[in-house]
Design a protein around this motif. Structure first.
Motif, PDB file in Angstrom:
ATOM      1  N   ASN A 394      13.925  11.910   8.153  1.00  0.00           N
ATOM      2  CA  ASN A 394      14.365  10.526   7.950  1.00  0.00           C
ATOM      3  C   ASN A 394      13.417   9.493   8.535  1.00  0.00           C
ATOM      4  O   ASN A 394      13.848   8.428   9.006  1.00  0.00           O
ATOM      5  CB  ASN A 394      15.780  10.308   8.488  1.00  0.00           C
ATOM      6  CG  ASN A 394      16.844  10.968   7.620  1.00  0.00           C
ATOM      7  OD1 ASN A 394      16.574  11.949   6.928  1.00  0.00           O
ATOM      8  ND2 ASN A 394      18.046  10.427   7.646  1.00  0.00           N
ATOM      9  N   THR A 395      12.111   9.795   8.519  1.00  0.00           N
ATOM     10  CA  THR A 395      11.122   8.752   8.811  1.00  0.00           C
ATOM     11  C   THR A 395      10.867   7.994   7.518  1.00  0.00           C
ATOM     12  O   THR A 395      10.472   8.578   6.507  1.00  0.00           O
ATOM     13  CB  THR A 395       9.812   9.362   9.332  1.00  0.00           C
ATOM     14  OG1 THR A 395      10.066  10.031  10.578  1.00  0.00           O
ATOM     15  CG2 THR A 395       8.762   8.285   9.549  1.00  0.00           C
ATOM     16  N   ILE A 396      11.102   6.696   7.553  1.00  0.00           N
ATOM     17  CA  ILE A 396      10.978   5.882   6.346  1.00  0.00           C
ATOM     18  C   ILE A 396       9.637   5.154   6.374  1.00  0.00           C
ATOM     19  O   ILE A 396       9.246   4.592   7.399  1.00  0.00           O
ATOM     20  CB  ILE A 396      12.168   4.906   6.216  1.00  0.00           C
ATOM     21  CG1 ILE A 396      12.149   4.232   4.852  1.00  0.00           C
ATOM     22  CG2 ILE A 396      12.231   3.915   7.359  1.00  0.00           C
ATOM     23  CD1 ILE A 396      13.433   3.491   4.528  1.00  0.00           C
ATOM     24  N   THR A 397       8.909   5.189   5.261  1.00  0.00           N
ATOM     25  CA  THR A 397       7.516   4.744   5.260  1.00  0.00           C
ATOM     26  C   THR A 397       7.218   3.812   4.091  1.00  0.00           C
ATOM     27  O   THR A 397       7.954   3.756   3.103  1.00  0.00           O
ATOM     28  CB  THR A 397       6.551   5.943   5.157  1.00  0.00           C
ATOM     29  OG1 THR A 397       6.485   6.401   3.795  1.00  0.00           O
ATOM     30  CG2 THR A 397       6.964   7.080   6.059  1.00  0.00           C
ATOM     31  N   GLN A 398       6.107   3.112   4.220  1.00  0.00           N
ATOM     32  CA  GLN A 398       5.464   2.456   3.084  1.00  0.00           C
ATOM     33  C   GLN A 398       3.955   2.478   3.309  1.00  0.00           C
ATOM     34  O   GLN A 398       3.471   2.764   4.400  1.00  0.00           O
ATOM     35  CB  GLN A 398       5.994   1.042   2.851  1.00  0.00           C
ATOM     36  CG  GLN A 398       5.831   0.069   3.977  1.00  0.00           C
ATOM     37  CD  GLN A 398       6.321  -1.332   3.552  1.00  0.00           C
ATOM     38  OE1 GLN A 398       5.527  -2.149   3.102  1.00  0.00           O
ATOM     39  NE2 GLN A 398       7.605  -1.586   3.724  1.00  0.00           N
ATOM     40  N   ARG A 399       3.221   2.159   2.246  1.00  0.00           N
ATOM     41  CA  ARG A 399       1.770   2.287   2.276  1.00  0.00           C
ATOM     42  C   ARG A 399       1.117   1.189   3.101  1.00  0.00           C
ATOM     43  O   ARG A 399       1.540   0.037   3.063  1.00  0.00           O
ATOM     44  CB  ARG A 399       1.219   2.246   0.852  1.00  0.00           C
ATOM     45  CG  ARG A 399       1.646   3.416  -0.012  1.00  0.00           C
ATOM     46  CD  ARG A 399       1.453   3.109  -1.476  1.00  0.00           C
ATOM     47  NE  ARG A 399       1.883   4.219  -2.338  1.00  0.00           N
ATOM     48  CZ  ARG A 399       3.136   4.464  -2.679  1.00  0.00           C
ATOM     49  NH1 ARG A 399       4.111   3.659  -2.235  1.00  0.00           N
ATOM     50  NH2 ARG A 399       3.443   5.487  -3.461  1.00  0.00           N
ATOM     51  N   SER A 400       0.045   1.542   3.822  1.00  0.00           N
ATOM     52  CA  SER A 400      -0.796   0.553   4.491  1.00  0.00           C
ATOM     53  C   SER A 400      -1.818   0.022   3.500  1.00  0.00           C
ATOM     54  O   SER A 400      -2.262   0.744   2.601  1.00  0.00           O
ATOM     55  CB  SER A 400      -1.517   1.173   5.691  1.00  0.00           C
ATOM     56  OG  SER A 400      -0.588   1.660   6.636  1.00  0.00           O
TER      57      SER A 400
END
Length: 538
Positions: A394-400
């Motif tokens: 449940n680590t929520i991410t988006q692009r750098s």
């Protein structure tokens, strides 16, 4: 992608190659654009035009929801629209939060097509074969994934509908093919009318060369065009073969020159014709740096019935183009890649992707409206101190993004934390990661700065709210900051280099776990990520 692709990428990993010449990118506000048009990790692209709209898909590996769908009105300014796959466990249990052992695997390249009044997406996975879905609206909902063929050692597929309605499927067997004892054979199959089954007896090999993959099929002016890429002495180059019949014979031609040290091998993408008759190619750069495989837009020139991608050289082969006139102008307010979130929606916005399929009972957007609630639970193998964040569910991410200036800030309510809990902001990669978070022990909370497996304890935090921030520039060197009032930010820890790993560029992430027990929660109030606009650095 394939094992050979990995070797090619690794051979250039130590170079200071960059997928853009300057800090400028995208729409320049004066009728021109600069490549890349998206300076971030949008790998394995395919793209199509439907009416006056343009749609693209991008591979997502182990991230969920998977297979990103993008939308544009002018091929330069893009937005994230949706995802095709909302449940990665339909592909494999290894992509679930309780396994997390498929970095670099999961959803690889695919194709998007529009026919029979539907959008059709097909994609491959290296271990579990090919899958497909369709939708009447590319914003979704997409039909649940259907497994087209369970097979290993294949990739880079594309569907194709001929004028008579017959459906075809093309893909690469990058593993050893028993038919001829070679690798990287490109196979062509017929499909059943519903597009959900291959007619196996129709199988034929139509091409084989070193590293041949990235397949797309087109029919243009009565001729069949098979696009692919292969590896030659230059690197991975674009290729095309054409024929009057899908049974051949095929003529073949190289479409572009590459120099991995300067242009990072543009190759996987989609060929499109605009309403005015012009042709363009939307592509990723195949050699990844810390931002991943960025997206560029290249003009296409036709000569003697062959497309030339990029600037036409003296030998009639294309070369990388870094700037050009926009193909379409005057389409209203340009679209923009989304980043910020106040968590007021009952659904996650399309910029977010979980690291693996999340545990659904441990997160919510409705338990406390206006917040993303993340419940802490133990990571896989909690006794192992190595690379813990790569095993945290449940680590929520988006692009750098690779822009001149980037500032990402998350505001977190800590009221629900429990002893043993650790939550915060991370830059995540399998090769190296860093984080700034809060740990609670014996009822007290402390800032903790982490680089890979090393924690450094910072000051105690007495309040119930914390702002965590990361800032980085075009070079990808980041610095963390924290604030207790949202106004005054204090730097903490050393600067670190963002990195590429397992086919993926750097990811911003919000993490939350507890090494001792499934207890504690955080409420994420807001996330902002401000990146330099296309024309802010001249």
């Amino acid at each position: 992608m394939s094992v050979l692709s990995v070797l090619v990428l690794l051979s250039f990993f130590g170079l200071t190659a960059r997928g853009q010449q300057t800090e400028q990118w995208g729409d320049q506000g004066n009728g021109t654009y600069r490549n890349p048009v998206i300076p971030s990790d949008f790998s394995d692209l395919d793209a199509i035009r439907v009416g006056n709209d343009y749609y693209a898909i991008s591979s997502t590996m182990q991230y969920s929801p998977g297979m990103a769908v993008l939308h544009s009105k002018d091929l330069v300014n893009w937005e994230l629209l949706s995802h095709v796959a909302d449940d990665l466990t339909r592909i494999s249990p290894d992509l679930n939060w309780d396994k997390m052992n498929s970095y670099g695997k999961g959803i690889w390249a695919g194709s998007i097509r529009y026919y029979n009044n539907k959008f059709w997406v097909y994609f491959g996975t290296p271990d579990d074969g090919f899958f497909m879905s369709s939708a009447t609206n590319p914003a979704g909902p997409w039909e649940p994934l259907h497994q087209l063929w369970k097979v290993q050692g294949w990739d880079d597929c594309c569907s194709f509908r001929d004028d008579d309605g017959q459906l075809y499927f093309i893909a690469t067997q990058f593993g050893l093919d028993p038919k001829n004892g070679k690798k990287y054979n490109i196979h062509l199959f017929k499909m059943t009318p519903d597009g959900k089954r291959l007619i196996m007896e129709s199988d034929q090999i139509i091409h084989q060369s070193q590293g041949s993959e990235a397949n797309k099929l087109y029919k243009i002016n009565g001729l069949y065009y098979h696009y692919f890429s292969e590896v030659n002495k230059e690197g991975r180059v674009m290729m095309m073969e054409r024929s009057k019949s899908l049974d051949g014979p095929w003529e073949i031609r190289q479409l572009n020159h590459v120099n991995a040290a300067t242009d990072k091998e543009p190759n996987q993408g989609g060929l499109m014709q605009l309403p005015d008759g012009a042709w363009w190619f939307f592509t990723h750069h195949g050699t990844g740096d810390w931002e991943g495989r960025a997206a560029s837009l290249l003009p296409v020139t036709w000569a003697d019935g062959w497309p030339i991608v990029g600037a036409v050289g003296p030998d009639g082969i294309g070369n990388m183009v870094w700037s050009a006139k926009k193909p379409i102008t005057g389409k209203g307010t340009p679209l923009r890649m989304q980043t910020d979130d106040a968590f007021t929606s009952t659904k996650l916005l399309p910029q977010w992707e979980w690291n693996y399929q999340p545990r659904s009972d441990k997160w919510s957007l409705t338990d406390r409206r206006g917040f993303l609630r993340l419940h802490a639970f133990r990571p896989i193998d909690p006794q192992n101190p190595k690379k813990v964040l790569l095993r945290v569910g449940n680590t929520i991410t988006q692009r750098s993004m690779r822009t001149a200036s980037n500032v990402a800030t998350v505001k977190i309510d800590l009221s629900g934390m429990a002893d043993g809990q650790h939550a915060g902001l991370t830059h995540l990669s399998t090769a190296s990661y860093s984080a700034l978070g809060i740990k609670q022990q014996a009822g007290k909370r402390y800032l903790v700065y982490t680089v890979n497996d090393t924690d450094s304890t910072g000051p105690a935090i007495a309040g119930k709210t914390i702002w965590l921030q990361s800032s980085w520039g075009f070079d990808g060197v980041n610095q963390y900051f924290y604030s207790t009032d949202g106004k005054n930010f204090t730097p903490i820890g050393t600067k670190t280099q963002l990195v590429w790993g397992s086919y993926r560029g750097d990811r911003l992430g919000i993490f939350n776990y507890n090494l001792t027990t499934d207890a504690g929660l955080i409420d994420v109030d807001a996330f902002t990520y401000r990146y330099a606009s296309e024309v802010s650095k001249k």
